[in-house]
Write a protein that holds these residues in place. Structure first.
Motif, PDB file in Angstrom:
ATOM      1  N   THR A  33       0.865  -1.166   0.000  1.00 49.95           N
ATOM      2  CA  THR A  33       0.000   0.000   0.000  1.00 49.95           C
ATOM      3  C   THR A  33       0.906   1.221   0.000  1.00 49.95           C
ATOM      4  O   THR A  33       2.080   1.140   0.362  1.00 49.95           O
ATOM      5  CB  THR A  33      -0.935   0.038   1.228  1.00 49.95           C
ATOM      6  OG1 THR A  33      -0.150   0.006   2.419  1.00 49.95           O
ATOM      7  CG2 THR A  33      -1.920  -1.127   1.214  1.00 49.95           C
ATOM      8  N   ILE A  34       0.368   2.353  -0.414  1.00 49.94           N
ATOM      9  CA  ILE A  34       1.146   3.585  -0.479  1.00 49.94           C
ATOM     10  C   ILE A  34       0.711   4.503   0.645  1.00 49.94           C
ATOM     11  O   ILE A  34      -0.475   4.838   0.764  1.00 49.94           O
ATOM     12  CB  ILE A  34       0.952   4.287  -1.832  1.00 49.94           C
ATOM     13  CG1 ILE A  34       1.360   3.360  -2.973  1.00 49.94           C
ATOM     14  CG2 ILE A  34       1.732   5.596  -1.875  1.00 49.94           C
ATOM     15  CD1 ILE A  34       1.036   3.902  -4.343  1.00 49.94           C
ATOM     16  N   ASN A  35       1.663   4.930   1.482  1.00 43.78           N
ATOM     17  CA  ASN A  35       1.378   5.896   2.530  1.00 43.78           C
ATOM     18  C   ASN A  35       1.054   7.216   1.850  1.00 43.78           C
ATOM     19  O   ASN A  35       1.893   7.776   1.138  1.00 43.78           O
ATOM     20  CB  ASN A  35       2.584   6.031   3.462  1.00 43.78           C
ATOM     21  CG  ASN A  35       2.353   7.029   4.572  1.00 43.78           C
ATOM     22  OD1 ASN A  35       2.043   8.193   4.333  1.00 43.78           O
ATOM     23  ND2 ASN A  35       2.515   6.571   5.799  1.00 43.78           N
ATOM     24  N   GLY A  36      -0.179   7.713   2.040  1.00 44.32           N
ATOM     25  CA  GLY A  36      -0.645   8.923   1.370  1.00 44.32           C
ATOM     26  C   GLY A  36       0.093  10.183   1.770  1.00 44.32           C
ATOM     27  O   GLY A  36       0.086  11.162   1.033  1.00 44.32           O
ATOM     28  N   THR A  37       0.750  10.192   2.910  1.00 42.90           N
ATOM     29  CA  THR A  37       1.477  11.364   3.373  1.00 42.90           C
ATOM     30  C   THR A  37       2.921  11.368   2.900  1.00 42.90           C
ATOM     31  O   THR A  37       3.414  12.362   2.377  1.00 42.90           O
ATOM     32  CB  THR A  37       1.452  11.436   4.918  1.00 42.90           C
ATOM     33  OG1 THR A  37       0.092  11.441   5.348  1.00 42.90           O
ATOM     34  CG2 THR A  37       2.162  12.673   5.430  1.00 42.90           C
ATOM     35  N   THR A  38       3.608  10.224   3.065  1.00 46.08           N
ATOM     36  CA  THR A  38       5.035  10.170   2.773  1.00 46.08           C
ATOM     37  C   THR A  38       5.352   9.525   1.428  1.00 46.08           C
ATOM     38  O   THR A  38       6.452   9.674   0.920  1.00 46.08           O
ATOM     39  CB  THR A  38       5.776   9.362   3.859  1.00 46.08           C
ATOM     40  OG1 THR A  38       5.346   7.996   3.793  1.00 46.08           O
ATOM     41  CG2 THR A  38       5.527   9.947   5.240  1.00 46.08           C
ATOM     42  N   GLY A  39       4.413   8.761   0.875  1.00 48.79           N
ATOM     43  CA  GLY A  39       4.664   8.020  -0.358  1.00 48.79           C
ATOM     44  C   GLY A  39       5.399   6.712  -0.125  1.00 48.79           C
ATOM     45  O   GLY A  39       5.677   5.976  -1.068  1.00 48.79           O
ATOM     46  N   ALA A  40       5.694   6.407   1.146  1.00 51.12           N
ATOM     47  CA  ALA A  40       6.404   5.165   1.466  1.00 51.12           C
ATOM     48  C   ALA A  40       5.534   3.956   1.129  1.00 51.12           C
ATOM     49  O   ALA A  40       4.304   4.009   1.201  1.00 51.12           O
ATOM     50  CB  ALA A  40       6.765   5.141   2.950  1.00 51.12           C
ATOM     51  N   LEU A  41       6.188   2.867   0.759  1.00 52.38           N
ATOM     52  CA  LEU A  41       5.491   1.617   0.459  1.00 52.38           C
ATOM     53  C   LEU A  41       5.428   0.776   1.719  1.00 52.38           C
ATOM     54  O   LEU A  41       6.433   0.565   2.390  1.00 52.38           O
ATOM     55  CB  LEU A  41       6.212   0.850  -0.649  1.00 52.38           C
ATOM     56  CG  LEU A  41       6.346   1.590  -1.982  1.00 52.38           C
ATOM     57  CD1 LEU A  41       7.096   0.730  -2.975  1.00 52.38           C
ATOM     58  CD2 LEU A  41       4.995   1.991  -2.520  1.00 52.38           C
ATOM     59  N   VAL A  42       4.233   0.276   2.023  1.00 51.88           N
ATOM     60  CA  VAL A  42       4.002  -0.550   3.210  1.00 51.88           C
ATOM     61  C   VAL A  42       3.591  -1.939   2.738  1.00 51.88           C
ATOM     62  O   VAL A  42       2.584  -2.076   2.032  1.00 51.88           O
ATOM     63  CB  VAL A  42       2.896   0.060   4.098  1.00 51.88           C
ATOM     64  CG1 VAL A  42       2.653  -0.789   5.324  1.00 51.88           C
ATOM     65  CG2 VAL A  42       3.236   1.498   4.471  1.00 51.88           C
TER      66      VAL A  42
END
Length: 133
Positions: A58-67
């Motif tokens: 999933t994509i963290n909507g704030t940081t763009g990090a991948l989870v």
């Protein structure tokens, strides 16, 4: 999910091809002028050719990090997975397996993005399938 992002990984050179496939209007499957994915609905799928599996994030909507999605990666169902396609309604994913000349089909969990192999998958394809459209 309103948007699903797909990434293809080539081996040995890490080449990323990002395609946005949208359930809403405004973009096409070539990634031309797509609206940004919804922060809580985007999932990135990576075809891992060397390990013959598919990772989901999933994509963290704030940081763009991948989870990482729980249960990821999943076996591709064949060898040398390459292209990934998501059905227009976001409920199915298809993976072209270049090394084994077949295509794997998966259901997509609408809440988590988790992939589950369809019974009977993979399905025979022509020689060295590169992508699914």
């Amino acid at each position: 999910m309103k948007a699903i992002a797909i990434i293809r990984q080539s081996v040995p050179i890490l080449a990323l091809l990002v395609l946005l496939m949208l359930n809403a209007s405004g973009g096409d499957d070539e990634g031309n002028n797509p609206p940004p994915p919804a922060a809580t609905s985007a999932v990135v799928y990576v075809a891992n050719q060397a390990s013959n599996n598919v990772s989901a994030y999933t994509i963290n909507g704030t940081t763009g990090a991948l989870v990482p999605v729980a249960g990821s990666p999943v076996t591709a169902g064949g060898t040398t997975p390459g292209g990934i396609a998501i059905s227009s309604d976001g409920t199915m994913a298809y993976v072209a397996n270049q090394g084994s000349d077949n295509v794997s089909a998966f259901t997509v969990n609408p809440s988590s993005g988790t992939l589950t192999a369809v019974p009977g998958s993979p399905f025979r394809a022509g020689n060295t399938p590169l992508r699914v459209t």
